[in-house]
Design an enzyme around this catalytic site. Structure first.
Site, PDB file in Angstrom:
ATOM      1  N   TYR A  57       0.935  -1.196  -0.056  1.00 12.23           N
ATOM      2  CA  TYR A  57      -0.147  -0.021   0.068  1.00 12.23           C
ATOM      3  C   TYR A  57       0.958   1.239   0.056  1.00 12.23           C
ATOM      4  O   TYR A  57       1.461   1.486   1.010  1.00 12.23           O
ATOM      5  CB  TYR A  57      -0.883  -0.023   1.252  1.00 12.23           C
ATOM      6  N   HIS A 126      -0.161 -12.006   1.287  1.00 11.88           N
ATOM      7  CA  HIS A 126      -1.223 -11.086   0.721  1.00 11.88           C
ATOM      8  C   HIS A 126      -1.933 -12.042  -0.611  1.00 11.88           C
ATOM      9  O   HIS A 126      -3.165 -11.889  -0.980  1.00 11.88           O
ATOM     10  CB  HIS A 126      -0.383 -10.144   0.113  1.00 11.88           C
ATOM     11  N   PRO A 207     -15.884  -4.587   3.267  1.00 13.86           N
ATOM     12  CA  PRO A 207     -17.489  -4.976   3.768  1.00 13.86           C
ATOM     13  C   PRO A 207     -18.365  -4.012   3.183  1.00 13.86           C
ATOM     14  O   PRO A 207     -19.670  -4.418   3.290  1.00 13.86           O
ATOM     15  CB  PRO A 207     -17.387  -4.912   5.186  1.00 13.86           C
ATOM     16  N   LEU A 208     -17.949  -2.841   3.019  1.00 16.33           N
ATOM     17  CA  LEU A 208     -18.838  -1.877   2.248  1.00 16.33           C
ATOM     18  C   LEU A 208     -18.711  -1.860   0.710  1.00 16.33           C
ATOM     19  O   LEU A 208     -19.360  -0.754   0.267  1.00 16.33           O
ATOM     20  CB  LEU A 208     -18.462  -0.287   2.895  1.00 16.33           C
ATOM     21  N   GLY A 211     -17.196   1.189  -0.634  1.00 22.46           N
ATOM     22  CA  GLY A 211     -17.908   2.090  -0.683  1.00 22.46           C
ATOM     23  C   GLY A 211     -19.267   2.349  -1.430  1.00 22.46           C
ATOM     24  O   GLY A 211     -20.003   3.068  -1.130  1.00 22.46           O
TER      25      GLY A 211
END
Length: 331
Positions: A57, A126, A207-208, A211
């Site tokens: 990241y 990962h 989990p969203l 967005g």
């Protein structure tokens, strides 16, 4: 803050964690490091203990950011980071996967330095390297535990078969995979079942729905040019329109509860089992508090059936990643 345990006899962490990726990479509107650090510190103040990052990241800058944010508060936090995806400095779209034992050691040493800590609480591979037997990679990760540099081991986006092979080498505390109302693959590909058979905790990322399930995304053109979602299959053309219609249908249930669509989507993930610890990401304190409030939403069996009728496992339109990214999943 409510807590949950990762796996059988594994570590106890806050019932939701904080995904830190978007503070440094892949999503637009990242803001300043000072703002991101304020969000992380607020999360700790509210009792969130699980912080999730990865060496790729940024690359590398997110681990450094998290390290700065937790300075002086090491006892308040459970740090999860990941290794294995290597980026090409000359081509931001090129990446490789490395699970070679010697690289495992090198990657861990580098992450410890960036995070400015002595021990990583949860160290994930990962993505699974198809060129290296999982037994070899996990064996190298196990040596990090013996050295005191890592406390618990995890895998990300691994298949059920890989999980079973890895667990024979060393205890696996958690599997991290995308899981939400529009990404329900773990229910159908056997990984969630395997986790429960093996006593492995499950950590849903996004989990969203990146967005989308919050109902606030109305136009893909609103994303910055460097925002991953601008080029993601689920955010394109007819896929976007079909997925938006699903979100609007779920929004009606959220209105019945007097909660936001995002809170309902997060409550749905939380309701799938006490062995799940989702890690929604955010760059704003207000949204962080909104996510925490989802812990107090109780969905009945009727509620879950109603949601499932609207948003069954195969409802989402478009793949989770472009073709190249999909090839690295569920190995």
């Amino acid at each position: 803050m409510k807590t949950r345990t990762l796996g059988l006899g594994g570590p106890t962490v806050s019932a939701i964690g904080l995904g830190c990726m978007g503070m440094s990479a892949f999503y637009g509107g990242r803001g300043s490091d000072a703002d991101a650090i304020a969000v992380i510190k607020h999360a700790l103040d509210q009792g969130i203990t699980l912080l999730d990052t990865a060496d790729m990241y940024g690359p590398h800058t997110n681990e450094t950011l998290v390290g700065r944010a937790i300075d002086g508060r090491r006892d308040d936090v459970f740090i999860a980071t990941k290794f294995g995806i290597q980026l090409d400095p000359s081509d931001p779209h090129a990446r490789g996967i490395n699970g070679r034992p010697e690289y495992v050691q090198q990657a861990c040493e580098a992450s410890l330095k960036r995070l400015n800590i002595e021990t990583i609480d949860l160290y994930y591979q990962h993505r699974v390297d198809p060129e290296v037997p999982i037994e070899d990679t996990v064996g190298a990760m196990a040596r990090l535990v013996e050295q005191g540099k890592v406390r618990h081991l995890g895998l990300s986006e691994a298949s059920a078969d890989t999980l079973r092979r890895a667990a024979k080498v060393h205890t696996i505390a958690a599997l991290q995979s995308e899981y939400s109302l529009w990404s329900r693959d773990p229910e159908t590909n056997g990984t969630l079942t395997a986790c429960r058979e093996l006593g492995i905790g499950f950590v849903p990322y996004s989990p969203l729905g990146r967005g989308f399930l919050t109902g606030t995304i109305r136009n893909v053109e609103d994303f910055d040019e460097d925002d991953y979602r601008r080029h993601s299959p689920r955010f394109q053309g007819e896929n976007f329109d079909r997925n938006l219609a699903l979100v609007e249908s779920v929004q009606a249930i959220a209105q019945d509860y007097g909660v936001t669509p995002g809170q309902l989507a997060l409550a749905w993930v939380l309701s799938q089992g006490e062995d799940l610890v989702p890690i929604p990401g955010t760059k704003r304190i207000g949204f962080l508090d909104e996510n925490i409030a989802a812990l107090d939403i109780h969905l009945t069996e009727d509620d879950l059936a109603r949601i499932d009728a609207i948003f069954p496992p195969d409802a989402a339109s478009g793949t989770r990643y472009p073709a190249a990214g999909m090839g690295a999943l569920n190995r």
